[in-house]
Design a protein around this motif. Structure first.
Motif, PDB file in Angstrom:
ATOM      1  N   SER A 220       0.824  -1.200   0.000  1.00  0.00           N
ATOM      2  CA  SER A 220       0.000   0.000   0.000  1.00  0.00           C
ATOM      3  C   SER A 220       0.864   1.259   0.000  1.00  0.00           C
ATOM      4  O   SER A 220       1.930   1.304   0.618  1.00  0.00           O
ATOM      5  N   GLY A 221       0.394   2.281  -0.719  1.00  0.00           N
ATOM      6  CA  GLY A 221       1.054   3.578  -0.706  1.00  0.00           C
ATOM      7  C   GLY A 221       2.149   3.756  -1.722  1.00  0.00           C
ATOM      8  O   GLY A 221       2.922   4.721  -1.650  1.00  0.00           O
ATOM      9  N   THR A 222       2.254   2.854  -2.705  1.00  0.00           N
ATOM     10  CA  THR A 222       3.323   2.960  -3.702  1.00  0.00           C
ATOM     11  C   THR A 222       2.847   3.585  -5.012  1.00  0.00           C
ATOM     12  O   THR A 222       3.608   3.641  -5.982  1.00  0.00           O
ATOM     13  N   GLY A 223       1.583   4.023  -5.063  1.00  0.00           N
ATOM     14  CA  GLY A 223       1.117   4.737  -6.251  1.00  0.00           C
ATOM     15  C   GLY A 223       0.390   3.878  -7.257  1.00  0.00           C
ATOM     16  O   GLY A 223       0.387   4.201  -8.452  1.00  0.00           O
ATOM     17  N   LYS A 224      -0.255   2.792  -6.795  1.00  0.00           N
ATOM     18  CA  LYS A 224      -0.962   1.918  -7.742  1.00  0.00           C
ATOM     19  C   LYS A 224      -2.186   2.621  -8.341  1.00  0.00           C
ATOM     20  O   LYS A 224      -2.411   2.551  -9.540  1.00  0.00           O
ATOM     21  N   THR A 225      -2.963   3.279  -7.513  1.00  0.00           N
ATOM     22  CA  THR A 225      -4.152   3.971  -8.019  1.00  0.00           C
ATOM     23  C   THR A 225      -3.780   5.237  -8.768  1.00  0.00           C
ATOM     24  O   THR A 225      -4.434   5.610  -9.758  1.00  0.00           O
ATOM     25  N   SER A 226      -2.740   5.894  -8.331  1.00  0.00           N
ATOM     26  CA  SER A 226      -2.369   7.165  -8.968  1.00  0.00           C
ATOM     27  C   SER A 226      -1.796   6.969 -10.365  1.00  0.00           C
ATOM     28  O   SER A 226      -1.833   7.896 -11.180  1.00  0.00           O
ATOM     29  N   LEU A 227      -1.273   5.767 -10.678  1.00  0.00           N
ATOM     30  CA  LEU A 227      -0.719   5.548 -12.019  1.00  0.00           C
ATOM     31  C   LEU A 227      -1.803   5.614 -13.101  1.00  0.00           C
ATOM     32  O   LEU A 227      -1.670   6.383 -14.053  1.00  0.00           O
ATOM     33  N   PRO A 228      -2.890   4.832 -13.019  1.00  0.00           N
ATOM     34  CA  PRO A 228      -3.934   4.991 -14.032  1.00  0.00           C
ATOM     35  C   PRO A 228      -4.606   6.360 -13.980  1.00  0.00           C
ATOM     36  O   PRO A 228      -5.065   6.874 -15.013  1.00  0.00           O
ATOM     37  N   TYR A 229      -4.663   6.964 -12.785  1.00  0.00           N
ATOM     38  CA  TYR A 229      -5.181   8.328 -12.688  1.00  0.00           C
ATOM     39  C   TYR A 229      -4.320   9.275 -13.505  1.00  0.00           C
ATOM     40  O   TYR A 229      -4.826  10.107 -14.271  1.00  0.00           O
ATOM     41  N   ALA A 230      -2.993   9.150 -13.344  1.00  0.00           N
ATOM     42  CA  ALA A 230      -2.078  10.007 -14.094  1.00  0.00           C
ATOM     43  C   ALA A 230      -2.175   9.742 -15.596  1.00  0.00           C
ATOM     44  O   ALA A 230      -2.079  10.670 -16.412  1.00  0.00           O
ATOM     45  N   MET A 231      -2.389   8.471 -15.960  1.00  0.00           N
ATOM     46  CA  MET A 231      -2.561   8.147 -17.380  1.00  0.00           C
ATOM     47  C   MET A 231      -3.789   8.855 -17.948  1.00  0.00           C
ATOM     48  O   MET A 231      -3.770   9.366 -19.075  1.00  0.00           O
ATOM     49  N   GLY A 232      -4.866   8.878 -17.173  1.00  0.00           N
ATOM     50  CA  GLY A 232      -6.062   9.579 -17.630  1.00  0.00           C
ATOM     51  C   GLY A 232      -5.807  11.053 -17.843  1.00  0.00           C
ATOM     52  O   GLY A 232      -6.248  11.637 -18.848  1.00  0.00           O
ATOM     53  N   LYS A 233      -5.105  11.667 -16.921  1.00  0.00           N
ATOM     54  CA  LYS A 233      -4.764  13.082 -17.077  1.00  0.00           C
ATOM     55  C   LYS A 233      -3.854  13.298 -18.283  1.00  0.00           C
ATOM     56  O   LYS A 233      -3.993  14.283 -19.015  1.00  0.00           O
ATOM     57  N   PHE A 234      -2.924  12.368 -18.466  1.00  0.00           N
ATOM     58  CA  PHE A 234      -1.971  12.489 -19.571  1.00  0.00           C
ATOM     59  C   PHE A 234      -2.681  12.414 -20.922  1.00  0.00           C
ATOM     60  O   PHE A 234      -2.383  13.191 -21.834  1.00  0.00           O
ATOM     61  N   PHE A 235      -3.641  11.496 -21.044  1.00  0.00           N
ATOM     62  CA  PHE A 235      -4.384  11.351 -22.298  1.00  0.00           C
ATOM     63  C   PHE A 235      -5.602  12.278 -22.365  1.00  0.00           C
ATOM     64  O   PHE A 235      -6.416  12.178 -23.276  1.00  0.00           O
ATOM     65  N   GLN A 236      -5.723  13.171 -21.372  1.00  0.00           N
ATOM     66  CA  GLN A 236      -6.763  14.204 -21.332  1.00  0.00           C
ATOM     67  C   GLN A 236      -8.180  13.621 -21.324  1.00  0.00           C
ATOM     68  O   GLN A 236      -9.099  14.178 -21.906  1.00  0.00           O
TER      69      GLN A 236
END
Length: 508
Positions: A220-236
């Motif tokens: 927990s806390g290594t950024g598993k959820t934030s990675l696909p979140y960041a991908m969504g932001k990256f692909f707008q």
């Protein structure tokens, strides 16, 4: 005034005298029948029976028996009728109570759903996600709400009404896979303060090429959820984050179900998310957050099977048995055609509160382990990209042409498969080989090496299966496998596989 008083007193007196006379007459009738009349009947019978012959007594017994049977039969029928009536009234009362209880439970369910959404909003608020999207601001008419079984999906229809969703890419966005990896790393660090190394991101894009389902697992806390979140932001196009509940037991928990009492469909955020993808041509990511809080092979089994079908026209999700007036536009014959531009990303923790993810799920998904936080990156200012699904597929197709698996790698992989099959009774299988053949070229195009990609996939797709074996009795085989890896692929080339085997050796 006095005359009216006398009249009213006489009226009351006569009224109660008549009531009393009625009940006295009724009492006298009962007394006359049960005392006088019945007594007279018995007296007449005794007097008449003095002259009865044997035949008369036989007839008397038969007639009495018939009368008694008739009275008993009549009494039973009356009792049955009363019993049925009482049962009917009881059922009606219970039915009314059940309807009231169902209405109460529906209300509580809506309250719990609202509370769940608030908890999810709090959970991801630090990432800036709005789990409910912008559709809450879209208002439907009273007629639309009354005539349709689907409210959330109609909001999506209205959101995209008269909207052009075709993707127009700029020249700056037409980049290679290697450039895509670097650009995402810089974007995530610069815009979001999230840091990832090249190997994780290369594996993510390669996993997208190999499978429509990925599993991000680790502590927990290594950024598993934030990675696909960041991908969504990256692909707008923001990723849809769905919080998996421990109560999920089947597809109805994830897709929703038709309420037979209200005749409305209990829509879920997951159903709304996959329905919205039918309107889009870009990259769509749906996250099943903490997917192993419930048994994945129970609630996600149908989609796992659908995504395995080679004919994409068969990717039909059953929602309702039929289509009715007022249903959403893209719901055809009660079915929803799942588009190809959507990926399902599950995050998974390994602790006592979660279930083990079975081989059925692992074999169909691309697992990515994130157990450590990446180092800080001083990234330059970087913007996201406008990417169509078709262009991403072109990049994957070009990677297959430019970086196909080399013949020595294929031959060595086959030798490794034969050894593992013989000594561990575990095989690669056609599905895993297909994924490896899709994963490796894209990983190389992202800037990695062929053996690095093979090491990554073999460790997570094959060696992971060793956890179910009786390893203390396989010490010799484990040592021989470690030597075979060095012989086939060179020393220190299969670092992740060797690290996995070393962890096993420590348990001996």
């Amino acid at each position: 005034m006095v005359e009216f008083g006398r009249y009213y007193i006489n009226f009351i007196r006569e009224f109660f005298e008549n009531v009393g006379a009625f009940f006295r007459g009724l009492f006298e009738v009962f007394v006359g029948f049960f005392v006088n009349d019945i007594g007279q009947m018995f007296s007449n019978f005794i007097i008449s029976s003095i002259h009865f012959t044997l035949l008369d007594w036989v007839m008397t017994l038969i007639v009495f028996a018939i009368n008694i049977v008739f009275i008993v039969f009549l009494t039973m029928k009356v009792a049955q009728a009363l019993k049925k009536y009482i049962k009917f009234r009881k059922e009606e009362i219970e039915k009314d109570e059940l309807v009231a209880e169902i209405a109460f439970l529906n209300q509580k369910t809506m309250e719990l759903i609202d509370e769940k959404n608030k908890i999810l909003a709090l959970k991801v608020s630090n990432l800036g996600i709005n789990p409910n999207g912008d559709d809450e601001d879209i208002e439907l008419t009273e007629e639309e709400i009354a005539t349709s079984r689907f409210v959330k999906l109609l909001q999506v229809d209205k959101k995209y009404e008269d909207t052009i969703t075709q993707i127009h890419m700029n020249e700056n966005d037409m980049i290679t896979l290697n450039e895509l990896v670097v650009r995402f790393i810089n974007f995530s660090a610069n815009k979001l303060g999230l840091y990832y190394d090249r190997k994780i991101i290369s594996a993510f894009f390669s996993g997208m090429a190999a499978s429509k389902t990925m599993i991000l697992e680790g502590i927990s806390g290594t950024g598993k959820t934030s990675l696909p979140y960041a991908m969504g932001k990256f692909f707008q196009h923001d990723a849809s984050i769905i919080a998996v509940q421990p109560s999920w037991r089947d597809r109805a928990e994830m897709i929703g179900y038709l309420n037979e009492f209200t005749k409305k469909f209990n829509e879920t955020d997951f159903l709304k998310a996959i329905y919205e993808t039918t309107y889009r041509d870009d990259i769509n990511i749906i996250v099943l957050d903490e997917m192993n809080l419930a048994r994945v092979e129970y609630y996600f089994a149908e989609l796992l099977s659908l995504l395995e079908m080679p004919d994409h026209d068969a990717w039909l999700v059953d929602v309702v048995p039929d289509t009715q007036p007022g249903d959403p536009k893209n719901l055809i014959n009660g079915k929803l055609l799942l588009p190809q531009n959507v990926w399902f990303i599950g995050t998974a923790n390994k602790d006592d509160s979660t279930f083990i993810i079975t081989d059925k799920v692992y074999d169909r998904a691309t697992p990515i382990e994130i157990n450590t936080k990446s180092q800080y990156i001083d990234a330059p200012k970087t913007e996201g990209v406008t990417f169509s699904y078709d262009y991403l597929q072109e990049l994957f197709g070009q990677a297959y042409k430019d970086h196909p698996m080399s013949l020595p790698a294929i031959e060595n992989l086959e030798k490794l498969d034969n050894f593992i099959t013989k000594n561990f009774k575990v095989t690669f299988g056609n599905r895993i080989m297909k994924q490896i053949r899709a994963f490796v070229p894209v990983y190389v195009a992202c800037g990695g090496s062929e053996y690095e990609a093979l090491d990554y996939m073999v460790a997570r797709k094959i060696f992971r299966k060793f956890e179910g074996l009786n390893l203390p009795f396989l010490q010799t085989e484990i040592n021989d496998l470690s030597k075979l890896l060095d012989k086939l692929f060179g020393k220190n080339n299969f670092e992740e596989c060797q690290a996995f085997l070393n962890n096993i050796k420590k348990q001996f």
